[in-house]
Design an enzyme around this catalytic site. Structure first.
Site, PDB file in Angstrom:
ATOM      1  N   CYS A 298       0.559  -1.143  -0.363  1.00 44.65           N
ATOM      2  CA  CYS A 298       0.066   0.301  -0.074  1.00 44.65           C
ATOM      3  C   CYS A 298       0.679   0.992   0.624  1.00 44.65           C
ATOM      4  O   CYS A 298       2.158   1.333   0.011  1.00 44.65           O
ATOM      5  CB  CYS A 298      -0.952   0.048   0.794  1.00 44.65           C
ATOM      6  SG  CYS A 298      -0.201   0.463   2.911  1.00 44.65           S
ATOM      7  N   ASP A 299       0.442   2.647  -0.163  1.00 43.86           N
ATOM      8  CA  ASP A 299       0.644   3.865   0.056  1.00 43.86           C
ATOM      9  C   ASP A 299       2.385   3.366   1.030  1.00 43.86           C
ATOM     10  O   ASP A 299       3.527   4.374   0.949  1.00 43.86           O
ATOM     11  CB  ASP A 299       0.140   4.880  -0.077  1.00 43.86           C
ATOM     12  CG  ASP A 299      -0.541   5.460  -1.342  1.00 43.86           C
ATOM     13  OD1 ASP A 299       0.405   5.033  -2.563  1.00 43.86           O
ATOM     14  OD2 ASP A 299      -1.000   5.915  -1.176  1.00 43.86           O
TER      15      ASP A 299
END
Length: 575
Positions: free
Chosen positions: A370-371
Site C-alpha cells: 500500500c502507499d
C-alpha cells in the site's frame, strides 16, 4: 513521506511525554533529546523519504541535504519545508543523472556521481536557507495565527465540519500529517500539548456510526459492525468505517456532529496531546495524553461525547431508513474504491485471482503493498498469513510500501485496485492480485485455493494418453447419477458468458428428455452447496479447486462446458 517515519514521531512523542519537565518521569538529561529530534531528526527523515520516493537512495541523500537548508534557515520545526525540499532534491538529481550519465567517460562514474550529489545538494540547501525556509516559516506563522484566532474565540469545533467529510474522502493524511501535525508540534513545543493533535484522530465519530449499525443495521452491515468497531477503536484503522458512511450518505451528518461535539469537549477541558497519535487508536491517544487526571478526563470525555452524539444521530437516520441499500456493504465498499480512485487520481483494472493464480507455478512469497506499507496492508497480510498457515502452505506473507517493491522470482503481490498499475510497473514479473478492501476480501480464499491447487498439480504424476482416454470414458460412469438433483455450471470473470450459454443449452436438452425436475444453475464457487445431490460441471483447473474446497459434491470434468460429448450420456443416466 510522513507515514513511513511515524515510528520516529511516536518515539519523539513518548520521550517528550516521559522526560520533559512536566512529564511522567522528568529527566533533564534525557529531555535534551526532545528539541534536536523535532528540529533535525524528524524533518531530515521526511526529506530523505521524499527524495528516495522520487529517486531511491541517491534522491534521498540529496533531499536530506536540501532539507538541512530550510531547517537552519528557520527557528521552527520545518516539516512542511522538508515535504517540499525532499522530493525537489530527488527530482533534481534524477534529471541531472539522466543528462550526465550518457556523457560520463568510463572510469569517472564514481567521481561524477559523488560530486554531483554533493554540489547539487549544497545549491538546494542554500536555496532552501534563503528562499524556501523564510516563505514556509511565514506561511506557518500565518496559519498558526489563524488557528490561534479560532481557538481564542472558541470556534475550533467548527473545523470538524470540514475534517470529518474530508477523512472519508481520503484526505485524512493530507489534513492531519500535512497541516494539523506541523502546527500542533509548534504549539506543543511551547505549551506542552495541543488540541490540534485530537481533531482528526478522534475515534469517537466513527465508533458511534459502527455502534449504531450493531443495534439498528441490517444484514451483513449489522453482523460485520462489531468486528469493525474493535479494529477502528483499538486498532486505530479509521478507514474501516468509511464504507458504512458511504452506504448511507446521510451519515455524514453523524460524523460531523460527533466531531464537532467531541472537539467542543476537548476545548472546554483545555485538552491536548503531546504529539500526534498514530494510528488513531484510543490506546495511542491515551499514551500521548499529558500527565494529570484532568487531562485524561478531558480526552476521554471528548471521545465519549463524540461517540454518543454520532451514535444518536446515526440511530435516528438508520431507524428512519426503509430502503434495502443499508444492507449492501459490498456495494458500499465498491463505492469506497471509486472514491479512493478519485482522491488518488489513479484507477486499475481488476483481475480474477483464480485465473491469475493458474499461472503461478513458483510462488513462494506474498507481499501486501500500500502507499505507506502500514495500517490496512499490515492487517491484510495478517489475515492472509493466518489462512495460509491453516491451509498448511509454507509461504512467507509480508507487507511493505509500494515504492519499496522489488521484482523478484516467486513473488505474488496483493494491492488495492487503485494501486495495481503502480505495483505492476514495479514488479512486472510477479503474479498480481488486486482487491477492493484489504480487511475483507473474498479473493483471499481464492488465493489460498489456487496455491493449494498448484501444489496438487505439481505433486500429481502426469497421465499417459491411454490413462487420459480411459478417464474421459469413465467420467460419467463414475458419477452416482441417481442422486443428482442439481447441476451447477461454475463461472468466474473469464467465462461468465460461456457458463450462461452452457446452462441454457443443458437445460433445453433436459427439457427435451422430459427431465425437468433437475435444477440447472450458473453459479460462482462460493454458491455451490456441498451435498452429493449436486453435480458440478467445470473445466479441469476449476474442478481441482472444487475438489479441494468441497468434500461431498460430485464433479464432472469437461474440456468444453458449452458442447461436451459427455452430456448425452449424463442426461440419459439422470433420473
Amino acid at each position: 513521506m510522513v507515514m513511513p517515519n511515524i515510528g520516529a514521531f511516536i518515539a519523539w512523542g513518548l520521550i517528550t511525554a516521559l522526560f520533559m519537565k512536566t512529564g511522567w518521569l522528568p529527566n533533564a538529561e534525557l529531555a535534551k533529546m526532545i528539541t534536536p529530534m523535532v528540529t533535525y531528526l524528524l524533518p531530515l527523515l521526511i526529506g530523505f523519504t521524499g527524495g528516495s520516493m522520487v529517486y531511491e537512495h541517491r534522491g534521498g541523500v540529496v533531499g536530506a541535504i536540501a532539507t538541512m537548508g530550510v531547517i537552519v534557515g528557520t527557528n521552527i520545526p520545518m516539516f512542511i519545508g522538508a515535504m517540499m525540499m525532499g522530493p525537489l532534491g530527488g527530482w533534481c538529481i534524477k534529471k541531472f543523472d539522466a543528462w550526465a550519465q550518457p556523457r560520463t567517460k568510463q572510469g569517472f562514474e564514481m567521481l561524477v556521481n559523488n560530486f554531483s550529489a554533493g554540489i547539487l545538494g549544497m545549491i538546494l540547501a542554500i536555496i532552501g536557507f534563503f528562499g524556501i525556509g523564510p516563505v514556509v516559516s511565514g506561511l506557518s506563522g500565518a496559519l498558526a495565527v489563524g488557528v490561534d484566532w479560532i481557538i481564542a474565540r472558541g470556534l475550533i469545533p467548527l473545523a470538524n465540519v470540514f475534517i470529518e467529510p474530508a477523512k472519508i474522502l481520503f484526505l485524512n493524511n493530507a489534513i492531519n500529517q500535512g497541516i494539523l501535525t506541523p502546527l500542533g508540534i509548534q504549539a506543543s513545543a511551547s505549551a506542552g500539548k495541543s488540541i490540534l493533535f485530537l481533531l482528526e484522530p478522534d475515534p469517537g465519530p466513527g465508533l458511534g456510526v459502527l455502534l449504531a449499525f450493531m443495534f439498528f443495521g441490517k444484514g451483513t452491515a449489522k453482523s460485520s459492525a462489531p468486528g469493525a468497531a474493535i479494529i477502528h477503536f483499538f486498532g486505530g484503522i479509521h478507514e474501516i468505517y468509511f464504507p458504512y458512511v458511504l452506504m448511507k450518505p446521510a451519515l455524514f451528518l453523524s460524523v460531523i456532529c460527533g466531531g464537532v461535539s467531541g472537539t467542543f469537549m476537548f476545548n472546554l477541558f483545555g485538552s491536548g496531546l503531546k504529539a500526534s497519535p498514530s494510528p488513531g487508536s484510543i490506546i495511542s491517544i491515551l499514551l500521548m495524553t499529558p500527565k494529570g487526571i484532568m487531562n485524561y478526563v478531558g480526552v476521554i470525555s471528548g471521545v465519549a461525547v463524540a461517540t454518543a452524539v454520532s451514535f444518536l444521530v446515526s440511530m435516528v437516520i438508520l431507524k428512519r431508513d426503509k430502503s434495502e441499500e443499508i444492507d449492501d456493504i459490498g456495494a458500499s465498499q465498491a463505492k469506497l474504491a471509486d472514491m479512493k480512485d478519485n482522491a488518488k487520481g489513479t484507477a486499475a483494472d481488476n483481475q480474477d485471482a483464480k485465473a491469475i493464480l493458474s499461472t503461478a507455478e513458483n510462488v513462494n512469497h506474498i507481499i501486501f503493498a500500500c502507499d505507506a506499507g502500514m495500517g490496512s496492508s499490515a492487517m491484510g497480510a495478517s489475515i492472509l498469513r493466518d489462512k495460509v498457515k491453516k491451509a498448511g502452505l509454507d509461504l512467507s506473507v509480508t507487507n511493505t510500501a509500494i515504492n519499496k517493491l522489488t521484482d523478484e522470482p516467486g513473488l505474488l503481490v496483493v494491492t488495492q485496485e487503485e494501486l495495481a498499475k503502480r505495483a505492476l510497473s514495479k514488479t512486472p514479473s510477479a503474479v498480481h492480485v488486486s482487491v477492493e478492501n484489504f480487511l475483507n476480501s473474498p479473493k483471499y480464499d481464492e488465493i489460498v485455493t489456487g496455491l493449494k491447487t498448484k501444489e496438487v498439480s505439481a505433486d500429481t504424476p502426469a497421465e499417459t494418453p491411454s490413462e487420459k482416454a480411459e478417464a474421459k470414458a469413465d467420467a460419467v460412469t463414475n458419477l452416482d447419477a441417481a442422486k443428482i438433483k442439481r447441476v451447477d455450471f461454475i463461472h468466474h470473470d473469464q467465462n461468465i458468458g460461456s457458463a450462461t450459454m452452457a446452462r441454457s443449452m443443458f437445460k433445453d436438452t433436459l427439457k427435451k428428455a422430459d427431465k425437468t425436475d433437475i435444477d440447472v444453475r450458473n453459479v460462482a464457487v462460493g454458491e455451490v452447496e456441498d451435498t452429493d445431490t449436486t453435480l458440478v460441471i467445470a473445466s479441469k483447473e476449476t474442478a481441482k479447486r472444487i475438489k479441494l474446497s468441497f468434500k461431498n459434491v460430485q464433479v464432472l470434468v469437461v474440456n468444453d462446458i458449452v458442447n461436451a460429448p459427455e452430456y448425452d450420456k449424463l442426461i440419459s443416466e439422470l433420473k
